[in-house]
Design a protein around this motif. Structure first.
Motif, PDB file in Angstrom:
ATOM      1  N   THR A  15       0.209  -1.423   0.085  1.00  0.00           N
ATOM      2  CA  THR A  15      -0.293   0.208  -0.047  1.00  0.00           C
ATOM      3  C   THR A  15       1.273   1.315   0.148  1.00  0.00           C
ATOM      4  O   THR A  15       1.582   1.479   1.217  1.00  0.00           O
ATOM      5  N   TYR A  28      -3.274   3.360  -2.718  1.00  0.00           N
ATOM      6  CA  TYR A  28      -2.817   2.685  -4.077  1.00  0.00           C
ATOM      7  C   TYR A  28      -2.177   1.346  -3.488  1.00  0.00           C
ATOM      8  O   TYR A  28      -1.374   1.186  -2.744  1.00  0.00           O
ATOM      9  N   ASN A  29      -3.114  -0.080  -4.244  1.00  0.00           N
ATOM     10  CA  ASN A  29      -2.334  -1.017  -4.427  1.00  0.00           C
ATOM     11  C   ASN A  29      -1.063  -0.704  -5.444  1.00  0.00           C
ATOM     12  O   ASN A  29      -1.068  -0.761  -6.250  1.00  0.00           O
ATOM     13  N   ALA A  61      -1.045   1.017 -10.820  1.00  0.00           N
ATOM     14  CA  ALA A  61      -1.650   0.359  -9.674  1.00  0.00           C
ATOM     15  C   ALA A  61      -2.939  -0.154  -9.869  1.00  0.00           C
ATOM     16  O   ALA A  61      -3.753  -0.284 -11.108  1.00  0.00           O
ATOM     17  N   ARG A  65      -5.065   1.303 -12.823  1.00  0.00           N
ATOM     18  CA  ARG A  65      -5.061   2.356 -12.934  1.00  0.00           C
ATOM     19  C   ARG A  65      -3.838   2.874 -12.872  1.00  0.00           C
ATOM     20  O   ARG A  65      -2.587   2.555 -12.220  1.00  0.00           O
ATOM     21  N   VAL A  67      -2.100   7.014 -12.425  1.00  0.00           N
ATOM     22  CA  VAL A  67      -2.072   7.635 -11.361  1.00  0.00           C
ATOM     23  C   VAL A  67      -0.863   8.866 -11.830  1.00  0.00           C
ATOM     24  O   VAL A  67       0.482   8.062 -11.683  1.00  0.00           O
ATOM     25  N   TYR A  93     -10.320  -1.168  -4.716  1.00  0.00           N
ATOM     26  CA  TYR A  93      -9.870  -0.158  -4.971  1.00  0.00           C
ATOM     27  C   TYR A  93     -10.691   0.829  -4.400  1.00  0.00           C
ATOM     28  O   TYR A  93     -11.283   0.858  -2.701  1.00  0.00           O
ATOM     29  N   HIS A  94      -9.743   1.664  -3.781  1.00  0.00           N
ATOM     30  CA  HIS A  94      -9.582   2.532  -2.700  1.00  0.00           C
ATOM     31  C   HIS A  94     -10.723   4.153  -2.841  1.00  0.00           C
ATOM     32  O   HIS A  94     -10.027   4.771  -3.940  1.00  0.00           O
ATOM     33  N   GLU A 174      -6.553  10.338 -12.097  1.00  0.00           N
ATOM     34  CA  GLU A 174      -6.333   8.246 -12.202  1.00  0.00           C
ATOM     35  C   GLU A 174      -7.176   8.363 -13.213  1.00  0.00           C
ATOM     36  O   GLU A 174      -8.229   8.976 -13.261  1.00  0.00           O
TER      37      GLU A 174
END
Length: 200
Positions: A15, A28-29, A61, A65, A67, A93-94, A174
């Protein structure tokens, strides 16, 4: 073996916590290889004799995604070592911007989210087609001084009207990866990355 070294060797997902000056926190992962690449990128910029500079930091991520964050908007970046955070679901997803919705059991994430400087509500673009609405930009675009100073991101809104957003006003972009890298190019990039990672 220390906890940090154990995580480095065994945890494949990390993370990345990005705290913005505005007070917003982005999570973000990122996979282990991209974490390593990003740390190298950051470390190269801790040398006071560096003869290069960047306006944006960019990374891939999960889930799917790309970013781009303006460095001047960042308070700090943290690679989380808390295992409870670090091993979060790769497909989780955050929703930092509170813009997702659900259809049955599917989480619907807008294809493009743009956070502007000093504006609380992000610009959100959904129901886009990567073929007709392909952005035509990548990491190199955000190293182009002319694009940073006078460029625009162009996207249609839900009414079909074309929007032009000045790049110089963007703090965070994003975007669904397919709008930056088409699937065939991405698959080839990942294949090359896999080969390189297994050679090292």
């Amino acid at each position: 073996m220390s906890i940090k070294k154990y995580i480095e060797h065994h945890i494949q997902l990390h993370t990345l916590r990005i705290e913005l000056i505005s007070g917003k926190v982005l999570l973000y992962n990122i996979d282990a290889h991209r974490k390593e690449d990003l740390e190298k990128w950051l470390l190269a910029r801790t040398d006071d004799l560096m003869n290069f500079s960047d306006d944006f930091i960019s990374f891939y991520a999960s889930p799917g995604r790309m970013v781009f964050i303006r460095i001047s908007a960042i308070k700090r970046l943290i690679f989380c070592w808390d295992a409870a955070v670090t091993v979060s679901d790769a497909w989780q997803y955050h929703d930092h911007f509170e813009v997702t919705s659900k259809f049955e059991d599917e989480l619907l994430i807008p294809e493009v989210i743009i956070q502007l400087h000093a504006v609380s509500e992000p610009l959100v673009f959904s129901d886009l087609d990567p073929n007709s609405d392909f952005l035509g930009i990548n990491e190199e675009s955000f190293s182009n001084d002319q694009f940073l100073k006078g460029g625009f991101i162009s996207l249609p809104d839900e009414d079909g009207e074309q929007n032009y957003i000045p790049v110089k006003n963007i703090d965070c972009l994003e975007v669904d990866r397919a709008f930056i890298y088409p699937d065939d190019i991405w698959e080839e990039m990942e294949r090359i990355r896999y080969i390189e990672n297994n050679q090292n």
